[in-house]
Design a protein around this motif. Structure first.
Motif, PDB file in Angstrom:
ATOM      1  N   LEU A 104      41.624 -13.093 -10.984  1.00  0.00           N
ATOM      2  CA  LEU A 104      42.958 -13.691 -10.933  1.00  0.00           C
ATOM      3  C   LEU A 104      43.882 -13.094 -11.986  1.00  0.00           C
ATOM      4  CD1 LEU A 104      42.128 -17.473 -10.366  1.00  0.00           C
ATOM      5  CD2 LEU A 104      42.934 -15.818  -8.691  1.00  0.00           C
ATOM      6  N   THR A 105      43.324 -12.806 -13.161  1.00  0.00           N
ATOM      7  CA  THR A 105      44.124 -12.186 -14.222  1.00  0.00           C
ATOM      8  C   THR A 105      44.656 -10.834 -13.774  1.00  0.00           C
ATOM      9  OG1 THR A 105      42.813 -13.301 -15.929  1.00  0.00           O
ATOM     10  CG2 THR A 105      44.098 -11.386 -16.616  1.00  0.00           C
ATOM     11  N   ILE A 106      43.810 -10.065 -13.116  1.00  0.00           N
ATOM     12  CA  ILE A 106      44.217  -8.749 -12.618  1.00  0.00           C
ATOM     13  C   ILE A 106      45.298  -8.887 -11.547  1.00  0.00           C
ATOM     14  CG2 ILE A 106      43.431  -6.752 -11.282  1.00  0.00           C
ATOM     15  CD1 ILE A 106      40.776  -6.973 -12.801  1.00  0.00           C
ATOM     16  N   VAL A 107      45.125  -9.832 -10.634  1.00  0.00           N
ATOM     17  CA  VAL A 107      46.110 -10.057  -9.582  1.00  0.00           C
ATOM     18  C   VAL A 107      47.465 -10.430 -10.184  1.00  0.00           C
ATOM     19  CG1 VAL A 107      46.772 -11.566  -7.672  1.00  0.00           C
ATOM     20  CG2 VAL A 107      44.441 -10.684  -7.801  1.00  0.00           C
ATOM     21  N   LYS A 108      47.457 -11.381 -11.124  1.00  0.00           N
ATOM     22  CA  LYS A 108      48.698 -11.856 -11.737  1.00  0.00           C
ATOM     23  C   LYS A 108      49.360 -10.781 -12.592  1.00  0.00           C
ATOM     24  CE  LYS A 108      48.138 -15.997 -10.042  1.00  0.00           C
ATOM     25  NZ  LYS A 108      48.985 -16.483  -8.914  1.00  0.00           N
ATOM     26  N   VAL A 157      50.655  -9.228  -0.382  1.00  0.00           N
ATOM     27  CA  VAL A 157      51.228  -9.493   0.941  1.00  0.00           C
ATOM     28  C   VAL A 157      50.211 -10.088   1.910  1.00  0.00           C
ATOM     29  CG1 VAL A 157      53.002  -7.722   0.708  1.00  0.00           C
ATOM     30  CG2 VAL A 157      50.777  -7.118   1.687  1.00  0.00           C
ATOM     31  N   ASP A 158      48.922  -9.993   1.572  1.00  0.00           N
ATOM     32  CA  ASP A 158      47.918 -10.522   2.496  1.00  0.00           C
ATOM     33  C   ASP A 158      46.657 -10.890   1.725  1.00  0.00           C
ATOM     34  OD1 ASP A 158      46.730 -11.068   5.114  1.00  0.00           O
ATOM     35  OD2 ASP A 158      45.534  -9.268   4.784  1.00  0.00           O
ATOM     36  N   ILE A 196      42.210  -8.809  -0.966  1.00  0.00           N
ATOM     37  CA  ILE A 196      43.556  -9.135  -1.438  1.00  0.00           C
ATOM     38  C   ILE A 196      44.378  -7.858  -1.381  1.00  0.00           C
ATOM     39  CG2 ILE A 196      44.909 -10.080  -3.353  1.00  0.00           C
ATOM     40  CD1 ILE A 196      42.127 -11.189  -4.406  1.00  0.00           C
ATOM     41  N   SER A 197      45.365  -7.804  -0.487  1.00  0.00           N
ATOM     42  CA  SER A 197      46.130  -6.581  -0.252  1.00  0.00           C
ATOM     43  C   SER A 197      47.484  -6.641  -0.938  1.00  0.00           C
ATOM     44  CB  SER A 197      46.334  -6.362   1.252  1.00  0.00           C
ATOM     45  OG  SER A 197      45.085  -6.253   1.909  1.00  0.00           O
ATOM     46  N   GLY A 198      47.794  -5.578  -1.680  1.00  0.00           N
ATOM     47  CA  GLY A 198      49.069  -5.500  -2.372  1.00  0.00           C
ATOM     48  C   GLY A 198      49.817  -4.230  -2.023  1.00  0.00           C
ATOM     49  N   THR A 199      51.032  -4.117  -2.510  1.00  0.00           N
ATOM     50  CA  THR A 199      51.871  -2.968  -2.185  1.00  0.00           C
ATOM     51  C   THR A 199      51.413  -1.690  -2.886  1.00  0.00           C
ATOM     52  OG1 THR A 199      53.379  -3.656  -3.961  1.00  0.00           O
ATOM     53  CG2 THR A 199      53.921  -4.360  -1.713  1.00  0.00           C
ATOM     54  N   GLU A 200      50.513  -1.811  -3.880  1.00  0.00           N
ATOM     55  CA  GLU A 200      50.051  -0.624  -4.598  1.00  0.00           C
ATOM     56  C   GLU A 200      48.538  -0.400  -4.497  1.00  0.00           C
ATOM     57  OE1 GLU A 200      51.521  -0.545  -8.612  1.00  0.00           O
ATOM     58  OE2 GLU A 200      53.474  -1.317  -8.017  1.00  0.00           O
ATOM     59  N   GLY A 201      47.819  -1.381  -3.993  1.00  0.00           N
ATOM     60  CA  GLY A 201      46.375  -1.255  -3.862  1.00  0.00           C
ATOM     61  C   GLY A 201      45.792  -2.550  -3.338  1.00  0.00           C
ATOM     62  N   TYR A 202      44.458  -2.629  -3.306  1.00  0.00           N
ATOM     63  CA  TYR A 202      43.845  -3.880  -2.867  1.00  0.00           C
ATOM     64  C   TYR A 202      42.579  -4.155  -3.665  1.00  0.00           C
ATOM     65  CZ  TYR A 202      40.335  -1.392   0.041  1.00  0.00           C
ATOM     66  OH  TYR A 202      39.303  -0.613   0.493  1.00  0.00           O
ATOM     67  N   THR A 261      30.930 -14.760  -6.874  1.00  0.00           N
ATOM     68  CA  THR A 261      31.542 -13.557  -7.437  1.00  0.00           C
ATOM     69  C   THR A 261      30.861 -13.087  -8.715  1.00  0.00           C
ATOM     70  OG1 THR A 261      33.632 -14.482  -6.646  1.00  0.00           O
ATOM     71  CG2 THR A 261      33.758 -12.534  -8.034  1.00  0.00           C
ATOM     72  N   ASP A 262      30.307 -11.870  -8.673  1.00  0.00           N
ATOM     73  CA  ASP A 262      29.843 -11.218  -9.892  1.00  0.00           C
ATOM     74  C   ASP A 262      30.258  -9.748  -9.921  1.00  0.00           C
ATOM     75  OD1 ASP A 262      28.183 -10.120  -8.010  1.00  0.00           O
ATOM     76  OD2 ASP A 262      26.312 -10.681  -8.992  1.00  0.00           O
ATOM     77  N   TYR A 263      30.932  -9.315  -8.852  1.00  0.00           N
ATOM     78  CA  TYR A 263      31.336  -7.913  -8.749  1.00  0.00           C
ATOM     79  C   TYR A 263      32.536  -7.800  -7.819  1.00  0.00           C
ATOM     80  CZ  TYR A 263      31.305  -3.196  -6.778  1.00  0.00           C
ATOM     81  OH  TYR A 263      31.666  -1.967  -6.327  1.00  0.00           O
ATOM     82  N   PHE A 264      33.499  -6.975  -8.198  1.00  0.00           N
ATOM     83  CA  PHE A 264      34.602  -6.666  -7.294  1.00  0.00           C
ATOM     84  C   PHE A 264      35.177  -5.302  -7.637  1.00  0.00           C
ATOM     85  CE2 PHE A 264      36.546  -9.114 -10.756  1.00  0.00           C
ATOM     86  CZ  PHE A 264      37.662  -8.349 -11.088  1.00  0.00           C
ATOM     87  N   GLU A 265      35.962  -4.770  -6.720  1.00  0.00           N
ATOM     88  CA  GLU A 265      36.557  -3.455  -6.896  1.00  0.00           C
ATOM     89  C   GLU A 265      38.068  -3.516  -6.702  1.00  0.00           C
ATOM     90  OE1 GLU A 265      34.861  -0.508  -4.353  1.00  0.00           O
ATOM     91  OE2 GLU A 265      32.808  -1.261  -4.605  1.00  0.00           O
ATOM     92  N   ILE A 266      38.792  -2.676  -7.455  1.00  0.00           N
ATOM     93  CA  ILE A 266      40.200  -2.424  -7.178  1.00  0.00           C
ATOM     94  C   ILE A 266      40.276  -1.039  -6.562  1.00  0.00           C
ATOM     95  CG2 ILE A 266      42.531  -2.232  -8.093  1.00  0.00           C
ATOM     96  CD1 ILE A 266      41.777  -3.926 -10.393  1.00  0.00           C
ATOM     97  N   ARG A 267      40.911  -0.949  -5.399  1.00  0.00           N
ATOM     98  CA  ARG A 267      40.975   0.324  -4.684  1.00  0.00           C
ATOM     99  C   ARG A 267      42.434   0.732  -4.454  1.00  0.00           C
ATOM    100  NH1 ARG A 267      36.398  -0.929   0.007  1.00  0.00           N
ATOM    101  NH2 ARG A 267      34.587  -1.011  -1.401  1.00  0.00           N
ATOM    102  N   PHE A 268      42.679   2.036  -4.630  1.00  0.00           N
ATOM    103  CA  PHE A 268      44.019   2.581  -4.478  1.00  0.00           C
ATOM    104  C   PHE A 268      44.005   3.734  -3.486  1.00  0.00           C
ATOM    105  CE2 PHE A 268      43.730   0.774  -8.739  1.00  0.00           C
ATOM    106  CZ  PHE A 268      44.874  -0.023  -8.800  1.00  0.00           C
TER     107      PHE A 268
END
Length: 449
Positions: free
Chosen positions: A262-266, A274-275, A363-369, A379-386
């Motif tokens: 959530l910190t990363i999203v905010k 957007v989605d 979680i999809s954003g205008t610069e990555g997801y 949750t113990d693992y997640f990725e940010i992808r660009f």
């Protein structure tokens, strides 16, 4: 001009005391710029205990109030010390002498100093005097209640002492299995505890929670806490008037990994959201509560609380409209899809107890997801992808036991600190979840498929 000499030190700083302050002063004296790393709430993984009394925000404020720190950072992950030392051009790493030798590997990057600690005082000692043991009773003898008892043993300040079930034999047997007192009279049960954990069938939550709050007992209630918006509002108002803690046991909300996500999203790292797509399914068979309409069975009542929590945390509560699509079997939804439209985003929830789905969170954003693989709610693992894959990042976190210890720790911390709300799960978010469940049960905007 005096050259900056940067010193960094780390700690939990729970129940900040003179020993902490003395250590900070000694660290500050080693240079002219002090960075203090405050370890996040998952600080005690190696010992398998969750001993924190003050949450990370309270501990940061306590350090700030000392006036000794020039900069305060949060320590979130193993290996961060090396990253921080290089990021902030640190000259000296300082830590208490009880860690002597443990951080010698950092000498490759900077000077390492082990500082003498103040004898005769510690956070552990203060916890034993700052708070007593909170006696918790369990309402219900089902599957999750059996997991709750061993999980509570990993949280300081907690003792599970009793269990309630309206059928005396059930209460006695559960008590015998776990070394607890068994009660079939609710009022007698309440008189024996400081707080209760409600793990009974969904339709009973409201009545048990209300009676407990009226009796002056703190309440931790399994998801969904209630099935109507008005019930949630009433219970939170009652808790507020009584000065009691009322918390929904939405365990994912209290996981270190989810908090960091959530910190990363905010922060805007992936741009404007957007989605949000989230799903949760667990195939169940047999004559179980999940298939019983009299016990509010069904995919939505069983699984929507966690999925809705994630959406509300990311997109907020001001959605424009909501649609439900369900496949029914014997008056129970075995599959439900929820579409929530926001002014600038859309979200979807896919749930199943008789239909299998992926179980991930995207979680999809205008610069990555952000991609959280199944089962995302553990949750113990997640990725940010660009678009440029070289910018992708992976995050790993500890996830201990069945995960219930995290919600128990937050519950006890709130009681000990007389804190009635937690940023991890706000009352208005719980009320919004109850409102969605009520809309569905009233068949608003409902389509059977």
């Amino acid at each position: 001009m005096t050259k900056r000499k940067t010193v960094i030190t780390y700690g939990t700083y729970d129940l900040l005391h003179q020993g902490h302050i003395n250590l900070l002063k000694r660290a500050k004296a080693l240079g002219n710029y002090l960075i203090v790393g405050v370890t996040n709430d998952n600080f005690d993984r190696e010992r398998g205990k969750l001993n924190v009394t003050n949450n990370v925000l309270e501990r940061v404020e306590a350090i700030k109030a000392t006036g000794l720190a020039d900069k305060i950072i949060i320590e979130d992950y193993y290996g961060q010390k090396v990253d921080d030392i290089q990021k902030y051009n640190v000259d000296v790493f300082a830590i208490g002498s009880d860690w002597t030798g443990k951080f010698d590997y950092l000498k490759e990057y900077c000077e390492v100093v082990y500082l003498p600690r103040t004898e005769g005082i510690s956070s552990t000692m203060l916890r034993s005097t700052h708070q007593g043991i909170y006696h918790i009773g369990i309402v219900g003898c089902g599957r999750i209640a059996n997991r709750f008892v061993p999980e509570a043993k990993y949280v300081s300040g907690v003792e599970i002492t009793s269990v309630f079930h309206p059928i005396d034999e059930e209460a006695k047997q559960f008590g015998l299995n776990h070394g607890l007192d068994g009660y079939s009279d609710f009022d007698t049960f309440l008189s024996s505890v400081d707080a209760i954990y409600i793990a009974s069938p969904h339709p009973t939550h409201y009545n048990y929670a209300k009676r407990a709050l009226k009796a002056g007992k703190h309440v931790l209630c399994e998801i969904p806490m209630v099935l109507k918006k008005s019930e949630a509002e009433e219970l939170f108002q009652l808790a507020g008037k009584k000065g009691l803690v009322l918390l929904e046991a939405s365990k994912t909300a209290f996981f270190p990994a989810f908090t960091h996500l959530l910190t990363i999203v905010k922060s805007g790292a992936i741009g404007e959201i957007v989605d949000v797509r989230t799903s949760l399914s667990k195939m169940v068979e047999g004559n179980l509560r999940e298939y019983d309409p009299q016990q509010a069975g069904g995919a939505l009542t069983e699984h929507s609380a966690l999925t809705l929590m994630s959406i509300f945390k990311i997109l907020g509560l001001d959605y424009k409209d909501i649609q439900f699509y369900s496949k029914m079997k014997n008056k129970v939804d075995i599959f439900t899809k929820i579409i929530l439209n926001y002014p600038h985003a859309v979200s979807s929830v896919t749930l199943g107890i008789g239909v299998k789905t992926e179980g991930n969170l995207v979680i999809s954003g205008t610069e990555g997801y952000i991609y959280v693989p199944a089962p995302w709610w553990l949750t113990d693992y997640f990725e940010i992808r660009f678009e440029n894959q070289t910018n992708n990042k992976k995050y790993f976190f500890s996830y201990d036991g069945d995960g219930l210890r995290y919600e128990i720790q937050e519950f006890i911390s709130m009681i000990a600190n007389k804190r009635q709300t937690t940023y991890r799960l706000l009352p208005k978010e719980v009320i919004a979840m109850a409102s969605v469940i009520e809309k569905y049960r009233n068949r608003e905007n409902f389509t059977e498929i």
